[in-house]
Design an enzyme around this catalytic site. Structure first.
Site, PDB file in Angstrom:
ATOM      1  N   CYS A  19       0.303   3.673   2.734  1.00 43.13           N
ATOM      2  CA  CYS A  19       0.692   3.247   3.974  1.00 43.13           C
ATOM      3  C   CYS A  19       2.129   3.463   4.152  1.00 43.13           C
ATOM      4  O   CYS A  19       2.720   4.198   5.286  1.00 43.13           O
ATOM      5  CB  CYS A  19       0.664   1.770   4.136  1.00 43.13           C
ATOM      6  SG  CYS A  19      -1.291   1.369   3.939  1.00 43.13           S
ATOM      7  N   CYS A  44       0.715  -1.251   0.068  1.00 44.16           N
ATOM      8  CA  CYS A  44       0.051   0.222   0.085  1.00 44.16           C
ATOM      9  C   CYS A  44       0.776   1.361   0.063  1.00 44.16           C
ATOM     10  O   CYS A  44       1.532   1.625   1.144  1.00 44.16           O
ATOM     11  CB  CYS A  44      -0.855   0.134   1.193  1.00 44.16           C
ATOM     12  SG  CYS A  44      -1.732   1.351   1.618  1.00 44.16           S
TER      13      CYS A  44
END
Ligand code: ZN
Length: 143
Positions: A70, A67
């Protein structure tokens, strides 16, 4: 004098620490590591139930290695951990390594930030925040 119950960042063992000694870097009665750390630590299915206990709030960043948002949020989360030491504990939950726990927490998107206190969820934020907004959001929750 008030004593706070705080799980150890390293072994998740519960420690009772006088509130005026928090700044002195108290060590865990079980594993002798520092109970409070100034970098985010990892929580897992195994340590989660204990880590959300205690008198200091726990902010969990639910993330995954694939991600992008993230990954860009990680340095912000680290800065927050350094600033909030002894007020709030910051931990990371790898959603891929802990799929059952992620489902249990009802994670629909990542990153997700979940704030726990006394063993229960008190606030949740979906998506990353810049540091000032993150600190302001935590302040609204009484951190
Ligand atoms: Zn320990």
């Amino acid at each position: 004098m008030t004593a706070l119950v705080i799980p150890c960042a390293h072994c998740a063992g519960l420690n009772r620490i006088p509130s005026d000694r928090l700044a002195e870097g108290p060590r865990c009665g079980r594993c002798k590591s520092k109970v409070l750390v100034d970098t985010p630590f990892d929580v897992s299915q195994a340590s989660f139930a204990n880590q959300i206990k205690g008198d200091l709030p726990l902010l969990v960043d639910v993330w995954a290695s694939w991600c992008g948002p993230c990954r860009s949020f990680a340095p912000i989360f680290e800065l927050a951990a350094a600033q909030l030491r002894s007020r709030c504990r910051l931990a990371k939950l790898d959603s891929e390594a802990n799929p059952q726990l992620s489902t249990q927490l009802g994670i629909r998107s990542i990153p997700s930030l979940i704030l726990f206190k006394d063993g229960r969820e008190i606030a949740r934020q979906s998506g990353a925040l810049p540091l000032p907004q993150l600190l302001a959001w935590l302040k609204q929750q009484g951190v």
